[in-house]
Design a protein around this motif. Sequence first.
Motif, mmCIF file in Angstrom:
data_model
loop_
_atom_site.group_PDB
_atom_site.id
_atom_site.type_symbol
_atom_site.label_atom_id
_atom_site.label_comp_id
_atom_site.label_asym_id
_atom_site.label_seq_id
_atom_site.Cartn_x
_atom_site.Cartn_y
_atom_site.Cartn_z
ATOM 1 N N TYR A 4 4.025 -7.884 11.933
ATOM 2 C CA TYR A 4 2.780 -7.881 12.712
ATOM 3 C C TYR A 4 2.380 -9.338 12.892
ATOM 4 N N TYR A 5 2.162 -9.732 14.145
ATOM 5 C CA TYR A 5 1.960 -11.139 14.450
ATOM 6 C C TYR A 5 0.955 -11.311 15.575
ATOM 7 N N SER A 6 0.526 -12.550 15.722
ATOM 8 C CA SER A 6 -0.269 -12.933 16.884
ATOM 9 C C SER A 6 0.346 -14.243 17.392
ATOM 10 N N PRO A 7 0.531 -14.394 18.709
ATOM 11 C CA PRO A 7 1.254 -15.564 19.215
ATOM 12 C C PRO A 7 0.668 -16.883 18.713
ATOM 13 N N PRO A 53 0.024 -12.832 8.845
ATOM 14 C CA PRO A 53 1.085 -11.859 9.083
ATOM 15 C C PRO A 53 1.033 -10.681 8.104
ATOM 16 N N THR A 54 1.658 -9.576 8.566
ATOM 17 C CA THR A 54 1.961 -8.457 7.670
ATOM 18 C C THR A 54 3.405 -8.070 7.927
ATOM 19 N N LEU A 55 4.117 -7.758 6.856
ATOM 20 C CA LEU A 55 5.500 -7.290 6.985
ATOM 21 C C LEU A 55 5.554 -5.839 6.516
ATOM 22 N N ARG A 56 6.109 -4.972 7.381
ATOM 23 C CA ARG A 56 6.352 -3.584 6.950
ATOM 24 C C ARG A 56 7.834 -3.468 6.631
ATOM 25 N N ARG A 61 6.756 0.197 2.781
ATOM 26 C CA ARG A 61 5.841 -0.634 1.987
ATOM 27 C C ARG A 61 5.388 -1.846 2.799
ATOM 28 N N ILE A 62 4.167 -2.289 2.463
ATOM 29 C CA ILE A 62 3.528 -3.385 3.201
ATOM 30 C C ILE A 62 3.477 -4.616 2.314
ATOM 31 N N LEU A 63 3.824 -5.762 2.897
ATOM 32 C CA LEU A 63 3.724 -7.032 2.171
ATOM 33 C C LEU A 63 2.873 -7.982 3.007
ATOM 34 N N THR A 64 1.912 -8.636 2.352
ATOM 35 C CA THR A 64 1.036 -9.576 3.071
ATOM 36 C C THR A 64 1.110 -10.951 2.401
ATOM 37 N N GLU A 65 0.462 -11.926 3.020
ATOM 38 C CA GLU A 65 0.374 -13.331 2.601
ATOM 39 C C GLU A 65 1.659 -14.075 2.982
ATOM 40 N N GLY A 66 1.495 -14.903 4.005
ATOM 41 C CA GLY A 66 2.622 -15.636 4.586
ATOM 42 C C GLY A 66 3.554 -16.307 3.579
ATOM 43 N N PRO A 67 3.022 -17.084 2.612
ATOM 44 C CA PRO A 67 3.921 -17.792 1.698
ATOM 45 C C PRO A 67 4.770 -16.846 0.840
ATOM 46 N N VAL A 68 4.265 -15.627 0.628
ATOM 47 C CA VAL A 68 5.020 -14.632 -0.149
ATOM 48 C C VAL A 68 6.034 -13.929 0.755
ATOM 49 N N ILE A 69 5.598 -13.601 1.964
ATOM 50 C CA ILE A 69 6.497 -12.924 2.908
ATOM 51 C C ILE A 69 7.751 -13.773 3.160
#
Length: 201
Positions: A4-7, A53-56, A61-69
């Motif tokens: 999930y992103y925004s330009p 960002p969010t990563l599915r 499962r959902i992962l958040t926080e850019g530095p962790v993703i």
Amino acid sequence: MQLYYSPGACSLSPHIILREAGLAFDLEQVDLKAKKTNSGADYTQVNPKGYVPTLRLDDGRILTEGPVIVQYLADQKPESGLAPAAGTMERYRLQEWLAFISTELHKTFSPLFKPDTPEESKKIAKDNIANRLDYLDRHLAGKQYLTGDRFTVADAYAFTVVNWSKPMQIDLSRWPNLTAYMERVAARPKVQEALKAEGLV
Ligand SMILES: N[C@@H](CCC(=O)N[C@@H](CS)C(=O)NCC(=O)O)C(=O)O
């Protein structure tokens, strides 16, 4: 996986890493004001924090926080060299950079994007940013990338954040090592792909 992103937002950093690592993924654009995804879903149901960002993951499962993703993504393809092995001193060095970029740069830029931030606060933020860019410029003397000769997830994040200098009218030409670094990262084919996919070039 789905990002999930925004330009042009900080989600560009994991977007670059997905491509650099050669991982399979879909993009889902988020309208950050309306908190809606492109497909019309309520984004706060995906990430209650409401930001990208969010990563599915493929298992939902959902992962958040850019530095962790970005570290999660790099660890899916250790052979990519995008992050040193967990537990090594090199990995802590990388995390040191990710923490610096997140807390000292990213979050110093953030108030500049908010229309209600007073001009005086914006000026203070820009002075603080200049301080951090001084440090980056000194560090990058004689180096290709932040941790040496190899591109890592820290470079994708630094590139994404320092790139906001353009819309914020911060002239990077007074930092020659940083300017050369930004050009070096921008010239990477996968970075170009990500920029194009987000409509930024
Ligand atoms: N701590 C978060 C911050 C993410 C963040 O600041 N995202 C911004 C774009 S760069 C955002 O989505 N802002 C919209 C909002 O907060 O409503 C991370 O590092 O992932």
